[in-house]
Write an enzyme that holds these catalytic residues in place. Structure first.
Site, PDB file in Angstrom:
ATOM      1  N   GLY A  32      17.087  52.700  27.752  1.00  0.00           N
ATOM      2  CA  GLY A  32      17.875  52.261  26.789  1.00  0.00           C
ATOM      3  C   GLY A  32      18.756  51.223  27.310  1.00  0.00           C
ATOM      4  O   GLY A  32      19.380  51.464  28.410  1.00  0.00           O
ATOM      5  N   CYS A  33      19.558  50.492  26.520  1.00  0.00           N
ATOM      6  CA  CYS A  33      20.375  49.347  26.766  1.00  0.00           C
ATOM      7  C   CYS A  33      21.633  50.012  27.179  1.00  0.00           C
ATOM      8  O   CYS A  33      22.210  49.896  28.384  1.00  0.00           O
ATOM      9  CB  CYS A  33      20.619  48.337  25.750  1.00  0.00           C
ATOM     10  SG  CYS A  33      20.881  49.243  24.194  1.00  0.00           S
ATOM     11  N   TYR A  34      22.345  50.949  26.553  1.00  0.00           N
ATOM     12  CA  TYR A  34      23.459  51.556  26.779  1.00  0.00           C
ATOM     13  C   TYR A  34      23.355  52.546  27.826  1.00  0.00           C
ATOM     14  O   TYR A  34      24.222  52.661  28.915  1.00  0.00           O
ATOM     15  CB  TYR A  34      24.074  52.412  25.663  1.00  0.00           C
ATOM     16  CG  TYR A  34      24.480  51.691  24.382  1.00  0.00           C
ATOM     17  CD1 TYR A  34      25.745  50.889  24.178  1.00  0.00           C
ATOM     18  CD2 TYR A  34      23.872  51.792  23.146  1.00  0.00           C
ATOM     19  CE1 TYR A  34      25.985  50.109  23.274  1.00  0.00           C
ATOM     20  CE2 TYR A  34      24.219  51.088  22.065  1.00  0.00           C
ATOM     21  CZ  TYR A  34      25.511  50.176  22.139  1.00  0.00           C
ATOM     22  OH  TYR A  34      25.798  49.655  20.977  1.00  0.00           O
TER      23      TYR A  34
END
Ligand SMILES: NC(=O)C1=CN([C@@H]2O[C@H](COP(=O)(O)OP(=O)(O)OC[C@H]3O[C@@H](n4cnc5c(N)ncnc54)[C@H](OP(=O)(O)O)[C@@H]3O)[C@@H](O)[C@H]2O)C=CC1
Ligand SMILES: CC(=O)N[C@@H](CCC(=O)OP(=O)(O)O)C(=O)O
Length: 310
Positions: A116-118
């Protein structure tokens, strides 16, 4: 012979950016589905089963459906960009810089879950500190972040860009995930090697791409002897020799008046910073990336390239 790649969800935000990154490449042949047929299950199943690598750029449920369409076909390797398999033990976690040996795992894996990006930002900061035991068991980790609005895919892009929509959003910056049960928390905990779930507070700004992830820490609650310099040196050692992830020097960080969330837009790189004053009580760890670069499409292409080099 060119490797056949099918991007299921190629007309969505992440899929489109992967397609753009592959334009002009001769070592890959893109199998494509017309936009109007993007939800045609029979066509998708056929294309999925014709690929050497299927890259899934779909919501979780549709990803699981795609994986089931490939059940029993051992010839197709999968990169899934959704949240569905990010903590599944039988999937390789697609963050090549995670540890020594992770790139090799991805290279030989049949199933790769794209981070995921975060979590890409949070795990990149936390994992080396847990490996070095600087961050002790039981430490209450907080992760605060801001994302460009493309992070929410077509739905959020429409809400931010089309003021005539009934569900249009006018805020320039908003907090969300206020129940503190964001889908990324288990991923941060597992791959950050945390024994307690982090307190994750995300937000969105009125800019299309870019991301800042912050992990503030109290030095006196870390391992004895933890200093700004030691934390920085631990990150530098972990990412030595990497070209996609880099650690900004303490000197350079100390001179910065601000960090711009959009600095790395349209790149696949990630910069890590350690902010704080030598001898001070606090440190703020910061990861800067493009949510669609190292946070999604760039990482997917990096993983595909590793898999193609097997
Ligand atoms: N955007 C980002 O920054 C990041 C996204 N991701 C992940 O990537 C995945 C895709 O996200 P994103 O690209 O942002 O989302 P988008 O909504 O922009 O794109 C999703 C695409 O999938 C299609 N789709 C939805 N359901 C189905 C289905 N049942 N069968 C076939 N196609 C379907 C959509 O079509 P339709 O237009 O008809 O809805 C759309 O084209 C998500 O799992 C997300 O978590 C990962 C990291 C960052
Ligand atoms: C701004 C925004 O809405 N971001 C998404 C996270 C991005 C995403 O859905 O993709 P990944 O889970 O694969 O990173 C969210 O918070 O649900």
């Amino acid at each position: 012979m060119a490797a056949k790649i099918f991007i299921d969800g190629e007309h969505g935000t992440t899929g489109l950016q992967i397609r753009t990154r592959m334009a002009g490449r001769r070592d890959v042949e893109l199998l494509s589905i017309p936009e109007a047929e993007r939800r045609n299950a029979a066509m998708r199943e056929d294309l999925l089963n014709s690929a050497d690598i299927a890259i899934l750029c779909l919501p979780d449920d549709a990803s699981k459906e795609a994986v089931s369409m490939l059940a029993g076909n051992n010839n197709v390797r999968i990169i899934d960009t959704s949240t569905a398999y990010r903590v599944a033990p039988d999937w390789a976690y697609g963050f090549a810089e995670l540890d020594k040996g992770q790139a090799e795992k991805i290279r030989s894996a049949r199933h790769v879950s794209n981070p995921g990006c975060y979590p890409t930002g949070a795990v990149s900061l936390l994992r080396p500190l847990r490996n070095a035991r600087l961050l002790p068991d039981g430490y209450p980790v907080s992760v605060n972040a801001v994302s460009g609005y493309t992070g929410g895919g077509k739905q959020l892009i429409g809400q931010m860009e089309d003021a005539s929509r009934e569900d249009a959003l006018s805020a320039n910056n908003f907090l969300y995930g206020l129940t503190l049960k964001h889908k990324h928390v288990p991923e941060m905990k597992t791959h950050g090697l945390l024994d307690r779930a982090p307190l994750f507070s995300p937000s969105v700004g009125r800019f299309a791409q870019g991301m800042i992830v912050q992990v503030p820490l109290f030095l006196e609650d870390l391992q004895d002897g933890a200093t700004v310099e030691k934390i920085h040196a631990t990150l530098v050692e972990h990412y030595a020799g990497q070209d996609i992830v880099s650690v900004v020097s303490l000197d350079e960080s100390a001179k910065l008046p601000r960090v711009d969330a959009e600095e790395l837009v349209n790149t696949d790189r990630m910069k890590l910073f350690v902010f704080g004053t030598p001898g001070g009580a606090h440190v703020n760890l910061v990861a800067l990336l493009d949510n669609l670069g190292k946070g999604a499409s760039g990482a997917a292409v990096q993983n595909m390239d590793l898999m193609l080099s097997a």
